[in-house]
Structure formats: C-alpha cells, structure tokens
Design an enzyme around this catalytic site. Sequence first.
Site, PDB file in Angstrom:
ATOM      1  N   LYS A  80     -31.883 -29.380  -7.183  1.00 43.12           N
ATOM      2  CA  LYS A  80     -31.946 -29.526  -5.609  1.00 43.12           C
ATOM      3  C   LYS A  80     -30.637 -29.309  -5.139  1.00 43.12           C
ATOM      4  O   LYS A  80     -29.450 -29.585  -5.734  1.00 43.12           O
ATOM      5  CB  LYS A  80     -32.437 -31.101  -5.278  1.00 43.12           C
ATOM      6  CG  LYS A  80     -31.636 -32.055  -5.673  1.00 43.12           C
ATOM      7  CD  LYS A  80     -30.306 -32.468  -4.657  1.00 43.12           C
ATOM      8  CE  LYS A  80     -29.457 -33.583  -5.279  1.00 43.12           C
ATOM      9  NZ  LYS A  80     -28.260 -33.848  -4.559  1.00 43.12           N
ATOM     10  N   ASP A 137     -32.196 -40.070  -6.671  1.00 47.06           N
ATOM     11  CA  ASP A 137     -32.785 -38.536  -6.250  1.00 47.06           C
ATOM     12  C   ASP A 137     -34.296 -38.632  -7.145  1.00 47.06           C
ATOM     13  O   ASP A 137     -34.896 -37.554  -6.750  1.00 47.06           O
ATOM     14  CB  ASP A 137     -31.889 -37.493  -6.812  1.00 47.06           C
ATOM     15  CG  ASP A 137     -30.832 -37.408  -6.155  1.00 47.06           C
ATOM     16  OD1 ASP A 137     -30.805 -37.783  -4.944  1.00 47.06           O
ATOM     17  OD2 ASP A 137     -29.676 -36.991  -6.604  1.00 47.06           O
TER      18      ASP A 137
END
Length: 284
Positions: A10, A136
């Site tokens: 990401k 996350d």
Amino acid sequence: MKIYEKAPAKINLMLDVLHKRPDGYHEVEMIMTMVDLADRLEMYELPRDTIIISSQVGYIPLDEKNLAFQAAKLIKERYHVTKGVYIHLDKKIPVAAGLAGGSSDAAATLRGLNRLWNLNIPLEELQTLGAELGSDVPFCVTGGTALATGRGEQLTPLPGPPQCWVILAKLPINVSTAEVYGRLRSDKLQKHPSAQRMQEAIMQGSFPAVCSELGNVLEDVTLQMHPEVAQLRETMIRLGADGVLMSGSGPTVFGLVSKESKVARIYNGLRGFCKEVYAVRLLT
C-alpha cells in the site's frame, strides 16, 4: 489442498496525525491505496498442531515476530482450530519500507486460513481480528482505496484514484515506525494535508489534483533522521514525476507518473541512486 493469496503493497496518498490518544496511539487520517507490487503466500494444512513459516529471503523473522505467524496463531486460538499450517512467503515487497508488507502478509494469512479451514468468517470480522495485529492490517484485508481514521482501523471505502504509474524507490535503510511517531510533535505541526480535498480529487478523477494534494506529516521527521531520503525525493522530482511523496513512515518514496514515456527515464535515473526501484501500476 493448497491456498494461494496475493498480499499487495500500500501507499499513503495522504497521512495526517491529529493528536496523541489516551491509549498511546495517534489519531490519524489517511487515504491509502494499493499498488501492483505484492508478496505471494502459499499455505496448506499440517496434521499436527503447529505453525511453520518459510521464505526465500533470509532477512525476515520466521517465528512469533512475523505478522503472518501472529495472524495464524490468532485465528487458530480464536476459532479453536487444532490443525497446523505451513505458510511460504514469497517476498517481493521491501521490508520496513512504509509499504505495509508485513501487514499485508498478515491480512493475506487471515483470508487464506479462512478459506483453508472453511471458517466462513465475514470480512468485517477479519478486519476486527486484523486490528489486533496492527493498524494497517484491517485496510489490507479488503484492499482497494480507503479513508482510514482512528488509529487506522476505521475504514471508509473510496473509489480508486485515476490510473497511473507508480515508481517506488527504497534506500538501503530501515526506518522504525515507532521511532518516527515517537519523535513527531503533533501539537507543533504547522501544516496538515487535507483528507477532504484528496477525496474530492479522487471523486473528480483528477490526476493533477491528486498530485497536488499529496501530503504526509511524517515526512519531515524521517527526512531529519535520514537526509538521504530528502535527496531521493528531490531526485524523483527532478527526473519528472508528477507527484512525489514518502509512504507511511518511510523510507520508501513514490512518484505518480501519468505518461508511460516518462517511466523508463525516471526508473533508470533512480537506479543510479538506489538498488530497490519498482515501476508498477495502481491496483484500481
């Protein structure tokens, strides 16, 4: 039966820290999206009650310190699974790079074991489990593009940003996320990126607006600790990337590039600066 899962990296299109919370975490606002640089996980059941992790790289832990191991242990304990599992991590995402490689591996492990053991756990429940492993991980469970608030676990899905090339460059240094957050003085921040304006840029499908709204309040902290990251950032801008930002707590710097004709020049220019350079697409 073997299960395969992809664990993409990401990037943060924007990252703001609002204040430190009573629980010790920081209240954040982030817009994250995924890129087509991914670890691949292969997993299969073992008859005995054990967790075995392997990888083709020698620089990651393969025991309780590994987030994929922690994810497997958590799902086994929470759902009373007495069978074991073998997990092979084919690592492609740089480690300690601000790209959520470990978190994405943990999320892929949760998804894969849910399928392997026919546990039928809803995605929302997998995200809640993931939040126990790291901030996350809930985002990595579902991927896509999202606004993350709280400590990163409260997610609002967003459309994907305009399609473009993403050039990632990581210097051969490791950055401690805990140390970066520890040095951050959120009460002294002069400038905050805007989650609202970034959302509007994405909704409008405006690539120039997305580039102009890139922002990360952790950048100054990491750049002070590692001036070479600032040099890398300036090099990427000089080579012609349309928008440049450090991802997460770094040290990876990414450049958004709209024209394919620019990609090779930027990629080759950065390869003279550091070894780990990747030219990939957004996963939208």
